[in-house]
Design a protein around this motif. Structure first.
Motif, short mmCIF file in Angstrom:
data_model
loop_
_atom_site.label_atom_id
_atom_site.label_comp_id
_atom_site.label_asym_id
_atom_site.label_seq_id
_atom_site.Cartn_x
_atom_site.Cartn_y
_atom_site.Cartn_z
N ASP A 198 2.34 -3.39 8.25
CA ASP A 198 0.93 -3.43 8.32
C ASP A 198 0.08 -4.48 8.72
OD1 ASP A 198 1.36 -4.91 6.08
OD2 ASP A 198 -0.25 -3.84 4.94
N PRO A 199 0.46 -4.92 9.95
CA PRO A 199 -0.16 -6.05 10.70
C PRO A 199 -1.80 -5.87 10.75
CG PRO A 199 0.62 -4.66 12.50
CD PRO A 199 1.14 -4.05 11.26
N LEU A 200 -2.43 -6.94 9.99
CA LEU A 200 -3.76 -7.06 9.93
C LEU A 200 -4.22 -5.67 9.27
CD1 LEU A 200 -4.83 -8.04 13.34
CD2 LEU A 200 -4.67 -9.41 11.49
N HIS A 201 -3.20 -5.20 8.11
CA HIS A 201 -3.41 -3.90 7.30
C HIS A 201 -3.78 -2.61 8.39
CE1 HIS A 201 -3.67 -6.89 4.20
NE2 HIS A 201 -4.62 -7.63 4.68
N VAL A 202 -3.15 -2.60 9.35
CA VAL A 202 -3.02 -1.24 10.10
C VAL A 202 -1.48 -0.73 9.80
CG1 VAL A 202 -3.02 -0.19 12.56
CG2 VAL A 202 -4.68 -2.21 11.99
N PRO A 203 -1.57 0.31 9.07
CA PRO A 203 -0.12 0.89 8.81
C PRO A 203 0.63 1.40 9.94
CG PRO A 203 -1.80 2.43 8.35
CD PRO A 203 -2.51 1.15 8.51
N SER A 211 0.90 -1.25 0.08
CA SER A 211 -0.13 -0.15 -0.10
C SER A 211 1.01 1.29 -0.01
CB SER A 211 -0.76 -0.05 1.29
OG SER A 211 -1.25 1.34 1.55
N GLU A 212 0.37 2.15 -0.79
CA GLU A 212 1.15 3.72 -0.68
C GLU A 212 1.10 4.10 0.85
OE1 GLU A 212 -0.20 6.54 -3.38
OE2 GLU A 212 -0.46 4.85 -4.99
N ARG A 213 0.39 3.78 1.78
CA ARG A 213 0.49 4.07 3.17
C ARG A 213 1.92 3.56 3.88
NH1 ARG A 213 -4.91 2.34 6.05
NH2 ARG A 213 -4.34 0.50 5.00
N LEU A 214 2.60 2.66 3.18
CA LEU A 214 3.68 1.81 3.65
C LEU A 214 4.90 2.60 2.78
CD1 LEU A 214 2.77 -1.73 4.82
CD2 LEU A 214 3.03 0.48 6.29
N SER A 215 4.57 2.46 1.47
CA SER A 215 5.84 2.87 0.48
C SER A 215 6.26 3.98 0.58
CB SER A 215 5.10 2.24 -0.93
OG SER A 215 4.32 3.19 -1.55
N GLY A 216 5.34 4.89 0.66
CA GLY A 216 5.54 6.37 0.91
C GLY A 216 6.44 6.60 2.22
N PRO A 217 6.23 6.20 3.27
CA PRO A 217 7.04 6.41 4.44
C PRO A 217 8.16 5.69 4.28
CG PRO A 217 4.82 5.84 5.16
CD PRO A 217 4.78 5.84 3.80
N ALA A 218 8.50 4.51 3.83
CA ALA A 218 9.56 3.80 3.45
C ALA A 218 10.40 4.65 2.53
CB ALA A 218 9.35 2.37 2.76
#
Length: 442
Positions: free
Chosen positions: A363-368, A212-219
């Protein structure tokens, strides 16, 4: 020399490969089939915990920490060290060439193909000769030693051009492995107190394109804050011994190219003449090869229907390979009259990406999550997923928090055999593509 192994008095299950899928299949079979002969065919006597290879390359973990010994973890399984060169579905034999070059045929009553994947080598000039793969312990140890050696040699030269080449490191592929490797590499050179340039290249429009972009952006922001140059929408057009040419027209002086572009299924399935999807052997939801009820496939080599996403096949990840291995074990046992078979269905529970130091995204259980919460989840996940060495890995991680990394190299892994040309052979015609995105296999 040729020998034939025949006449087993009890059912024999042969498992090809001891990666995530093969190892967990055998663990399940050891519990469920106490009176069945189990045979594992693999070139090495261990299962490799691939997700932690970037930490080996970065100097955080001892290489032994990511090797799960078959002898102690699979005590009932007979390990045959070698490579399968032929599978006879009619005669129910596999031909194995062992580590000393001897050929033998193994008969089987049930066969599980779990041979995983190999590095995806694109037909780009110079890649096979000059880029380094990153899929084995030897490759990760070599890369760590190579990086430290380049830093030391850079200190010895008075030529600024040579110094730039030696202190510039290019990682191709911004998937899980490439992203983690760039983060660990930057931390390694920082702790070596050496200015170094790390560049992460990918044809995708963002790092970790499968997340998800919610993870790739911060990374991406974490990498760039550390000083890693991220080149997106960019491919490699040529690699030489001293530079990389990119499709945007730029040239990067470097003597280090780490190839993390992705993987393709083990080519052992190609001669079988069975239906495949994207090079992966087709199976049904029970991991059985259609038309061959005594043959099963799991992991990267298998195109397993994704029941959670109708019409799709499961992605090539360690998470799926591990769980498919267990289901394959259950269904092999069921085919021999023990228990009932089970369809494979698994929803992704989330992903974890370690970015070295105190940084991670998850994102465990899709919680970023990011930062320390993500770091705790990431390391907790790996400790739970590892079949062994948990205490030793935890000690290494604690030591990394409290002390500096040991920035020494021993040169134990020779350069011969590390190039992609030596590791996986020439690219296939279907690998001649313009774009790429890295991935982590299981």
């Amino acid at each position: 020399m040729t020998s034939t192994d025949t006449g087993a008095r009890q059912p024999r299950v042969v498992v090809v490969g001891t990666g995530f899928a093969g190892f967990h299949c055998l663990r399940t079979l050891e519990r469920r089939l106490p009176d069945t002969e189990l045979v594992a065919v693999n070139p090495a006597d261990f299962m490799l915990y691939v997700p932690l290879l970037p930490e080996v390359a970065g100097g955080t973990l001892d290489p032994r920490r990511v090797a799960v010994p078959l002898r102690t973890k699979l005590p009932r399984t007979r390990a045959v060290l070698g490579n399968v060169t032929w599978i006879d579905l009619v005669g129910r034999t596999v031909t194995v060439v062992d580590v000393e070059g001897h050929r033998r045929d193994l008969t089987w009553d049930r066969l599980v193909i779990a041979s995983g994947s190999v590095t995806r080598l694109l037909a780009i000039p110079g890649v096979a000769e000059h880029a380094k793969g990153f899929k084995s312990i030897a490759e990760s140890v070599y890369l760590r030693d190579h990086v430290l050696r380049q830093l030391e040699l850079a200190d010895q030269t008075e030529d600024p051009a040579v110094r730039r080449e030696r202190t510039t490191f290019v990682v191709v592929g911004a998937g899980y492995t490439g992203t983690e490797l760039a983060a660990q590499g930057m931390e390694l050179t920082r702790q070596a107190k050496q200015d170094a340039r790390w560049i992460l290249v990918d044809m995708a429009d963002r790092v970790l394109p499968n997340l998800s972009e919610r993870l790739s952006g911060p990374a991406q922001r974490i990498l760039e804050k550390r000083g890693v140059e991220v080149r997106l929408n960019t491919s490699v057009s040529e690699v030489t011994g001293t530079r990389v040419r990119l499709t945007d027209g730029s040239e990067v002086p470097t003597r280090t190219v780490a190839w993390c572009v992705g993987v393709r299924p083990d080519p052992i399935v190609e001669p079988l003449g069975l239906p495949t999807t994207k090079g992966r052997l087709n199976t049904d939801e029970f991991l059985t090869v259609p038309g061959h009820p005594h043959v099963f496939a799991a992991g990267d080599v298998a195109a397993v229907p994704d029941l959670a996403r109708p019409g799709e096949i499961t992605p090539m990840t360690a998470q799926h390979a591990q769980r498919q291995g267990r289901v394959a074990g259950i269904n092999v046992a069921a085919s021999l009259g023990v228990g009932r078979r089970k369809p494979y269905k698994h929803r992704d529970l989330g992903f974890v990406v370690d970015l070295a130091g105190a940084q991670a995204v998850a994102d465990p259980l899709h919680v970023p999550l990011r930062g320390w919460p993500a770091k705790i989840v990431t390391r907790g996940y790996h400790l739970l997923a590892m079949p062994t060495n948990r205490l030793r890995v935890a000690f290494d991680w604690i030591a990394d928090l409290l002390t500096r990394r040991q920035v020494v190299h021993f040169g134990l892994v020779p350069e011969d055999g590390i190039s992609l040309a030596d590791a996986d052979g020439p690219p296939r015609p279907q690998d001649r593509v313009d774009g790429f995105a890295g991935s982590r296999s299981g």
